[in-house]
Design a protein around this motif. Sequence first.
Motif, PDB file in Angstrom:
ATOM      1  N   HIS A   1     -10.800  -8.947 -23.582  1.00 31.70           N
ATOM      2  CA  HIS A   1      -9.499  -8.780 -23.184  1.00 31.70           C
ATOM      3  C   HIS A   1      -9.551  -8.710 -21.667  1.00 31.70           C
ATOM      4  O   HIS A   1      -8.700  -7.819 -21.087  1.00 31.70           O
TER       5      HIS A   1
ATOM      6  N   ALA B   1      -6.637  -6.445 -18.511  1.00 32.67           N
ATOM      7  CA  ALA B   1      -6.810  -5.142 -17.999  1.00 32.67           C
ATOM      8  C   ALA B   1      -6.065  -4.926 -16.753  1.00 32.67           C
ATOM      9  O   ALA B   1      -6.227  -5.700 -15.735  1.00 32.67           O
TER      10      ALA B   1
ATOM     11  N   GLY C   1      -7.386  -3.992 -23.210  1.00 26.85           N
ATOM     12  CA  GLY C   1      -8.241  -4.440 -22.356  1.00 26.85           C
ATOM     13  C   GLY C   1      -8.420  -3.298 -21.309  1.00 26.85           C
ATOM     14  O   GLY C   1      -9.646  -3.101 -20.895  1.00 26.85           O
TER      15      GLY C   1
END
Length: 255
Positions: free
Chosen positions: A74, A78, A173
């Motif tokens: 992910h 983020a 994330g």
Amino acid sequence: MDQLITLIPPDMSPAFAIMLIVLSFLTSLMTAAVGIGGGVVLLAVMATAVPMTVLVPVHGVIQFGSNAGRAIVHARHADRSIMFYIAAGGLLGAWIGGHLAVQLPDALLKAGLGAFVLWSLWGKKPTYARLPRPLLLLAGFVTSILTMFIGATGPFMGAILAPMMSNRHVFVGTFAACMTFQHLIKVVVFGLLGFAFGPWIVLMISMIGTGFLGTLTGTMLLGRMPEAVFRKVFAVVMTVLAANLLLQGAGVELL
């Protein structure tokens, strides 16, 4: 068979070791699909057979691997500005937490954490997204101190980050990246303090491997889950985990 047994940590049965390897897959799937909770479940199960002096550092390595895999999957979602403040505060918190001469009672820490999570979910509070980002330094500092004592501070971090995220992908994330760094620093500190990870290497690598497979499986479920359903499931899971922490603080084991 005898060679296999020699690869298992001391005082642990082969059956329990296999169960932990499978559980690592399931709890990583849970965290990837729901957003949080797997680390606490894994910690509670490991605590039934692993001494507390070993539990926190070993669990830290496994959760580092699990969260690192999730952070990689992910990474594009983020929020790096949040990650920076959490990491900066965490450096000092882990150092202080690892060197505290007098440790607070485990029951008190768990009860306090459970109460905070419930307040963050259901209590009247300011909108975290409007607070200055530097205040996240304090969140990183506090959670890093706590993780040296109770091992899994995911509910605490999740309660802070969730209201600041635009959607579930950004949350997963960012959360994974923050927890990866926190567990890494914890493991480094325990290593500097002299903890011997050697006897646990094979089990830890196995659990990290199945944990990554669980992350990939849970990610597929995450993409298919409607946003409203995700939020409801997240709130339910967080509430159950908080209740479990409060019960443990009172000396009652739920998980």
